[in-house]
Design an enzyme around this catalytic site. Structure first.
Site, PDB file in Angstrom:
ATOM      1  N   GLU A  91      26.557  13.451 -28.373  1.00 16.70           N
ATOM      2  CA  GLU A  91      26.201  14.746 -27.626  1.00 16.70           C
ATOM      3  C   GLU A  91      25.948  16.564 -27.855  1.00 16.70           C
ATOM      4  OE1 GLU A  91      28.462  13.646 -24.234  1.00 16.70           O
ATOM      5  OE2 GLU A  91      26.961  12.019 -23.761  1.00 16.70           O
TER       6      GLU A  91
ATOM      7  N   ASN B 161      32.971  20.288 -29.258  1.00 14.74           N
ATOM      8  CA  ASN B 161      33.182  19.014 -28.881  1.00 14.74           C
ATOM      9  C   ASN B 161      34.048  18.886 -29.642  1.00 14.74           C
ATOM     10  OD1 ASN B 161      31.059  17.229 -28.222  1.00 14.74           O
ATOM     11  ND2 ASN B 161      29.776  18.919 -28.844  1.00 14.74           N
TER      12      ASN B 161
ATOM     13  N   HIS C 263      26.571   2.026 -10.645  1.00 16.82           N
ATOM     14  CA  HIS C 263      27.328   3.132 -11.669  1.00 16.82           C
ATOM     15  C   HIS C 263      28.401   2.278 -12.306  1.00 16.82           C
ATOM     16  CE1 HIS C 263      29.643   6.711 -12.993  1.00 16.82           C
ATOM     17  NE2 HIS C 263      28.208   6.060 -13.614  1.00 16.82           N
TER      18      HIS C 263
ATOM     19  N   GLU D  93      30.948   3.160 -14.870  1.00 22.03           N
ATOM     20  CA  GLU D  93      31.840   3.907 -15.631  1.00 22.03           C
ATOM     21  C   GLU D  93      33.129   3.309 -16.357  1.00 22.03           C
ATOM     22  OE1 GLU D  93      31.609   7.202 -17.439  1.00 22.03           O
ATOM     23  OE2 GLU D  93      32.875   6.289 -18.388  1.00 22.03           O
TER      24      GLU D  93
ATOM     25  N   HIS E  11      24.868   4.799 -21.132  1.00 18.99           N
ATOM     26  CA  HIS E  11      24.843   6.211 -21.509  1.00 18.99           C
ATOM     27  C   HIS E  11      26.344   6.481 -22.522  1.00 18.99           C
ATOM     28  CE1 HIS E  11      22.759   9.523 -18.296  1.00 18.99           C
ATOM     29  NE2 HIS E  11      22.520   8.137 -18.653  1.00 18.99           N
TER      30      HIS E  11
ATOM     31  N   GLU F  54      20.940   7.197 -22.672  1.00 16.16           N
ATOM     32  CA  GLU F  54      21.370   8.162 -23.050  1.00 16.16           C
ATOM     33  C   GLU F  54      21.869   8.467 -24.350  1.00 16.16           C
ATOM     34  OE1 GLU F  54      25.398  10.528 -21.917  1.00 16.16           O
ATOM     35  OE2 GLU F  54      24.403  11.589 -20.791  1.00 16.16           O
TER      36      GLU F  54
ATOM     37  N   GLU G  79      22.765  17.119 -18.282  1.00 14.52           N
ATOM     38  CA  GLU G  79      23.527  17.457 -18.348  1.00 14.52           C
ATOM     39  C   GLU G  79      24.885  18.649 -18.554  1.00 14.52           C
ATOM     40  OE1 GLU G  79      26.728  13.451 -18.080  1.00 14.52           O
ATOM     41  OE2 GLU G  79      26.386  13.676 -20.429  1.00 14.52           O
TER      42      GLU G  79
HETATM   43  C1  NOJ Z   1      29.137  11.080 -18.307  1.00  7.75           C
HETATM   44  C2  NOJ Z   1      27.018  11.111 -18.122  1.00  7.75           C
HETATM   45  O1  NOJ Z   1      26.729  10.957 -19.067  1.00  7.75           O
HETATM   46  C3  NOJ Z   1      27.138  10.964 -16.714  1.00  7.75           C
HETATM   47  O2  NOJ Z   1      25.833  11.111 -16.784  1.00  7.75           O
HETATM   48  C4  NOJ Z   1      28.081  10.283 -15.822  1.00  7.75           C
HETATM   49  O3  NOJ Z   1      28.052  11.257 -14.423  1.00  7.75           O
HETATM   50  C5  NOJ Z   1      29.411  10.824 -16.189  1.00  7.75           C
HETATM   51  N1  NOJ Z   1      29.842  10.759 -17.089  1.00  7.75           N
HETATM   52  C6  NOJ Z   1      30.450   9.907 -15.169  1.00  7.75           C
HETATM   53  O4  NOJ Z   1      30.533   8.762 -15.444  1.00  7.75           O
HETATM   54 CA    CA Z   2      27.352  11.986 -21.010  1.00 11.44          CA
END
Ligand code: NOJ
Ligand code: CA
Length: 703
Positions: free
Chosen positions: A169, A191, A411, A413, A481, A500, A506
């Site tokens: 990123e 980073n 989603h 995570e 992602h 991603e 973002e």
């Molecule tokens: C990073 C992801 O790129 C983003 O899209 C997401 O909202 C956050 N992580 C939380 O999961």
């Molecule tokens: Ca990300």
């Protein structure tokens, strides 16, 4: 294998002679030879010009003699392939896979170990990989480092991001190869966790341009059961060498015969548009492994997302870290957080907006318990993916959405607790199936568990692959992602609908990205597959959403529209808030109209870092869409409409930068105009720095 010709006699002539192989159109040439010490080497030429000078091939092994020298050639086999295949989704509706192949079978004299190198030469470049057949003297082995070299012909201009085992990123740095070392620390800004690297290491896909105007792209294809490759530059010789991602023990790859590496790919052309048009990376992957693909469907979506990313709202239901009780929906007397966005009322608002404007999906993040304490503490049991917060009613919301012709996007995570995710994957996907979801956005934020593993190590690469395969069993499409950068694996598993795996939109809410970022990504990150870049931000001043966030989106509004065509993705988001779109409904019309799955793509103009203009024809409609993203300079784009059907008239609606648009001070200034165009039309369109345009080109209705 009928058309194999075996040249047993060839290498017996001389151990230092070699074998060349031309591409079908004879423009690209690979030359393989053994050095006097028996080291395998190769060169690459494009139209008579050197692209890669003589470069070594081989491996260092753990507790075993290296596979680097003392080789002889046992056999050389040739093959050729010319097939056309139909992708489930993509930038065109059929892809030609046309190459000549050469398999060099090697044996190390002293150890009798066998290693084959397979070259496939396409008109636009080469892919080669190492293969380890089943054999007597090598079964299991561990790679300490791959020693594949890419000797450059000069001090090229490179668009690069620093080597990193855990994130891509980054903003791109454009510099001469010789400048990478001195710019490395600056490139890392913002980073974390980079201490592990040499200061001349970069990630792939790497985009280069030589002084003679040759464009060169280095990447890999079909990264499966192997660590991701970085490239480490020797600044003296301007030679890159492969540099793999280590596992928790410091080793690179655990191999058992038969096995092979991913393809190392080099694409070359004098025309930058050919790099964007190349499908070599997909072609080097295996055909589709999913029999019935009817459930894999491109989607345009909105999401309960940007409001959290900007800090306007929160993912978590409470502010109390101790309130997290996995598997429990009773939060007792804990006061709910007023800004929790994934609540029934707000989600319904997004569903209504999606239905009203013809979107297919609504992503909702922050719906499941655990967000109070999900990040930064290497928590193993972090989310369960099946327990919603009390204000999010899965069943009611899914049926509300379905009733309006929209579906919710799940989603997950994982917080990089890969262990936790794998433990619960079946349950999580079954929960999706039971509740009407069929697409998931997954995420891998933070340090990986198992601890010490990296986002791009062999073990974790295998996890991403496992997740895609498991998802396919449940007819679930995956948008991962922070996963490893794609390498064309979506040809085999088209339910990997996007990734991603690079610096997405973002970051425009985390301080901003460079104004020319999206003129580079299609040459780098998108070489391996579509990106869930999440375009479509109309409010560039983030402090209007959150007074504590002074970020600014570094593009014009017209540029955001152009991205829908420039940044290909069959899963394409309109990232901004409904209330922002409602202020600019005339410009929003382009996002509503634009296609997401294409019959044909025409790359009209391209220069990495400067500009990209692409025209694409939507699948199953007669509509074309043109998009442009512009870099740092004012520029006049020329759109040549010769891609249109001759003799037909079309209405072109042009959404372009206002002459006074300025990405910093006046980003929302745009002009919309309509023109009648035919295949003979050429339009000149002015773009400002970080500007761009979108054009919808629809057949003219009969008057
Ligand atoms: C990073 C992801 O790129 C983003 O899209 C997401 O909202 C956050 N992580 C939380 O999961
Ligand atoms: Ca990300």
């Amino acid at each position: 294998m009928k058309n194999f010709i075996t040249l047993l006699f060839f290498f017996t002539i001389s151990s230092v002679s070699g074998q060349s192989l031309l591409s079908p159109n004879k423009h690209t040439k690979v030359f393989f030879s053994l050095s006097p010490e028996g080291k395998p080497t190769y060169t690459l030429n494009y139209k008579g010009e050197a692209v890669v000078l003589k470069s070594n091939l081989g491996f260092e092994l753990v507790n075993a003699k290296p596979l680097i020298e003392n080789f002889t050639v046992l056999d050389v086999q040739f093959n050729t392939k010319d097939e056309t295949w139909t992708p489930v989704w993509g930038e065109e509706n059929s892809i030609r896979n046309h190459y000549n192949e050469m398999l060099i079978a090697l044996e190390q004299e002293a150890t009798k170990r066998k290693m084959n190198i397979r070259f496939r030469v396409f008109d636009e470049g080469v892919g080669f990989r190492y293969e380890f057949p089943v054999q007597q003297h090598m079964g299991h082995f561990i790679i300490a480092q791959e020693r594949t070299a890419f000797a450059m012909t000069g001090d090229h201009v490179a668009h690069w991001i620093p080597g990193d085992y855990d994130t891509q990123e980054y903003d791109y740095t454009t510099s001469k190869l010789s400048e990478i070392e001195s710019l490395f620390d600056t490139a890392l800004t913002g980073n974390a966790s980079q201490e592990q690297f040499s200061k001349t290491g970069v990630q792939t896909a790497l985009m280069l341009k030589t002084d003679s105007g040759l464009y060169v792209n280095i990447h890999e294809a079909a990264l499966i059961d192997y660590p991701a490759m970085h490239l480490n530059l020797d600044p003296q010789t301007l030679t890159f060498e492969s540099w793999l991602t280590p596992d928790a023990t410091g080793n690179m790859a655990y191999m058992v015969t038969p096995h092979h590496t991913p393809w190392r790919t080099i694409i070359a052309s004098k025309d930058a548009r050919d790099i964007l048009a190349s499908r070599m990376t997909y072609n080097l992957n295996e055909p589709c492994a999913i029999e019935d693909t009817s459930w894999i469907k491109p989607m345009k979506y909105v999401g309960v997302w940007w409001e959290m990313i900007t800090g306007k709202s929160s993912w978590s239901y409470t502010n109390d870290v101790n309130a997290v009780k996995l598997g429990k929906t009773d939060f007792g007397s804990t006061t709910p957080n007023q800004t929790h966005a994934a609540n029934n009322t707000n989600v319904k608002r997004y569903i209504d907006f999606a239905a009203q404007h013809g979107f297919d999906g609504v992503l909702v993040e922050g719906w499941n318990v655990g967000w109070e304490d999900w990040f930064g503490h290497s928590k193993d049991y972090v989310f369960d993916f099946v327990t919603p917060y009390p204000d999010f009613d899965v069943k009611i919301l899914n049926s509300y959405a379905r009733g309006k012709g929209v579906e919710l996007i799940m989603h997950h995570e994982t917080s990089s607790s890969v262990r936790n995710y794998e433990r619960q994957m079946d349950k999580a996907y079954q929960f999706m199936k039971d509740n009407g979801y069929h697409a998931v956005k997954s995420g891998y934020v933070g340090d990986i568990i198992p601890r010490g593993e990296h986002h791009y190590s062999q073990f974790i690469v295998n996890h991403y692959h496992y997740a895609i395969q498991k998802a396919a069993e449940y007819e679930v499409m995956v948008n991962a992602h922070e996963a490893v950068r794609p390498t064309g694996v979506a040809r085999t598993y088209p339910n990997l609908i996007a990734n991603e795996s690079a610096r997405g939109t973002e970051f425009q809410a985390f301080g901003g990205s460079k104004p020319n970022h999206t003129t580079i990504l299609p040459f780098t990150r998108l070489i391996g597959g579509p990106m869930d870049y999440t375009p479509g931000v109309f409010e560039m001043d983030i402090s209007k959403l959150n007074p504590n966030n002074n970020s600014h989106v570094n593009t014009t509004l017209a540029n955001q529209l152009g991205l829908y065509v420039v940044m290909f993705s069959p899963l394409q988001m309109a990232a901004d808030l409904p209330e922002h779109y409602e202020k600019f409904m005339d410009a929003f019309q382009f996002i509503k109209d634009v296609g997401i799955d294409w019959e044909k793509s025409v790359y009209l103009e391209a220069e990495p870092g400067e500009y990209i203009t692409i025209a694409r024809k939507e699948k199953s409609t007669p509509n074309w869409f043109v998009g442009n993203s512009n870099g740092y300079n004012n520029r006049q784009a020329v759109v040549d409409f010769s891609f249109l059907t001759p003799g037909k008239k079309y209405t072109a609606t042009i959404y372009r930068d206002h002459p006074k648009a300025d990405y910093k001070t006046n980003p929302q200034a745009y002009v919309i105009e309509t023109k009648t165009v035919t295949s003979k039309s050429k339009l000149k369109i002015e773009t400002v720095p970080a500007g761009g345009f979108g054009i919808s080109v629809l057949p003219k209705k009969l008057e």
